[in-house]
Structures are given as structure tokens and as C-alpha cells.
Write a protein that holds these residues in place. Sequence first.
Motif, PDB file in Angstrom:
ATOM      1  N   ARG A  60       0.843  -1.185   0.000  1.00  0.00           N
ATOM      2  CA  ARG A  60       0.000   0.000   0.000  1.00  0.00           C
ATOM      3  C   ARG A  60       0.882   1.240   0.000  1.00  0.00           C
ATOM      4  O   ARG A  60       1.896   1.283   0.691  1.00  0.00           O
ATOM      5  CB  ARG A  60      -0.881   0.021   1.247  1.00  0.00           C
ATOM      6  CG  ARG A  60      -1.891  -1.085   1.275  1.00  0.00           C
ATOM      7  CD  ARG A  60      -2.717  -0.988   2.522  1.00  0.00           C
ATOM      8  NE  ARG A  60      -3.709  -2.058   2.551  1.00  0.00           N
ATOM      9  CZ  ARG A  60      -4.540  -2.242   3.535  1.00  0.00           C
ATOM     10  NH1 ARG A  60      -4.518  -1.452   4.585  1.00  0.00           N
ATOM     11  NH2 ARG A  60      -5.415  -3.228   3.483  1.00  0.00           N
ATOM     12  N   HIS A  62       2.190   4.847   1.003  1.00  0.00           N
ATOM     13  CA  HIS A  62       2.158   5.618   2.248  1.00  0.00           C
ATOM     14  C   HIS A  62       1.395   6.918   1.992  1.00  0.00           C
ATOM     15  O   HIS A  62       1.643   7.612   1.006  1.00  0.00           O
ATOM     16  CB  HIS A  62       3.569   5.925   2.720  1.00  0.00           C
ATOM     17  CG  HIS A  62       3.583   6.765   3.951  1.00  0.00           C
ATOM     18  ND1 HIS A  62       3.205   6.277   5.182  1.00  0.00           N
ATOM     19  CD2 HIS A  62       3.901   8.064   4.135  1.00  0.00           C
ATOM     20  CE1 HIS A  62       3.294   7.246   6.074  1.00  0.00           C
ATOM     21  NE2 HIS A  62       3.712   8.346   5.460  1.00  0.00           N
ATOM     22  N   VAL A  63       0.479   7.214   2.887  1.00  0.00           N
ATOM     23  CA  VAL A  63      -0.306   8.439   2.774  1.00  0.00           C
ATOM     24  C   VAL A  63       0.013   9.301   3.987  1.00  0.00           C
ATOM     25  O   VAL A  63      -0.038   8.837   5.123  1.00  0.00           O
ATOM     26  CB  VAL A  63      -1.816   8.125   2.717  1.00  0.00           C
ATOM     27  CG1 VAL A  63      -2.626   9.398   2.620  1.00  0.00           C
ATOM     28  CG2 VAL A  63      -2.124   7.212   1.553  1.00  0.00           C
ATOM     29  N   PHE A  67      -2.739  14.657   4.601  1.00  0.00           N
ATOM     30  CA  PHE A  67      -3.644  14.376   3.484  1.00  0.00           C
ATOM     31  C   PHE A  67      -4.930  13.729   3.998  1.00  0.00           C
ATOM     32  O   PHE A  67      -6.027  14.095   3.579  1.00  0.00           O
ATOM     33  CB  PHE A  67      -2.955  13.471   2.464  1.00  0.00           C
ATOM     34  CG  PHE A  67      -3.801  13.157   1.270  1.00  0.00           C
ATOM     35  CD1 PHE A  67      -4.171  14.148   0.375  1.00  0.00           C
ATOM     36  CD2 PHE A  67      -4.236  11.864   1.032  1.00  0.00           C
ATOM     37  CE1 PHE A  67      -4.954  13.864  -0.736  1.00  0.00           C
ATOM     38  CE2 PHE A  67      -5.017  11.571  -0.066  1.00  0.00           C
ATOM     39  CZ  PHE A  67      -5.374  12.574  -0.951  1.00  0.00           C
ATOM     40  N   ILE A  68      -4.803  12.790   4.907  1.00  0.00           N
ATOM     41  CA  ILE A  68      -5.974  12.122   5.497  1.00  0.00           C
ATOM     42  C   ILE A  68      -6.837  13.147   6.221  1.00  0.00           C
ATOM     43  O   ILE A  68      -8.064  13.162   6.070  1.00  0.00           O
ATOM     44  CB  ILE A  68      -5.537  10.998   6.452  1.00  0.00           C
ATOM     45  CG1 ILE A  68      -4.844   9.894   5.661  1.00  0.00           C
ATOM     46  CG2 ILE A  68      -6.722  10.454   7.230  1.00  0.00           C
ATOM     47  CD1 ILE A  68      -4.178   8.842   6.522  1.00  0.00           C
TER      48      ILE A  68
END
Length: 78
Positions: A60, A62-63, A67-68
Motif C-alpha cells: 500500500r 504511504h499516505v 492528506f488524510i
Amino acid sequence: MDGNSNFNNFHQKVNMYLDNELSTEAAHSFLEEAQQVPGYHRVLQKEKSFRHFIKQNVHRPHVAPDFIQSIKDKIRIV
């Protein structure tokens, strides 16, 4: 038709077992059933192998937490 229904029921149990959704008793019963029927045992091993492959090879992205949070803030506005 009944055999297909049994297989679909077993496949559902496979998913529940691998997702740790079965009680301890139900898990033991499931494993006994899988050992008794060669086709069922093959399905269980294939699904385990597939899930292992996915976990090892699909990563996955990385966020960033900012941003979330910005997405959450936009959702709250609407």
C-alpha cells in the motif's frame, strides 16, 4: 445443486477461518472437515497461498497524515 451449495458454504467458512471470524470450536470443526475431504483441503491451501502472496507482493502506498486530515475536513464541510 446440493454439492455446489456445500462447496459455496465451505468456501465461506474458509474466508471466515482465515479472517479469524470463527470461534475456537468452529475453527477446530472446520479444520477437521477440511482434512476429511481432499478437495476442501486443496481449496483451503490455495486460499492461504493466495493471501500470503498478496500480503508479500502488494504494498500500500504511504499516505501522509495531513492528506488524510484534509479529506476528513472536506467530508465534514459537505
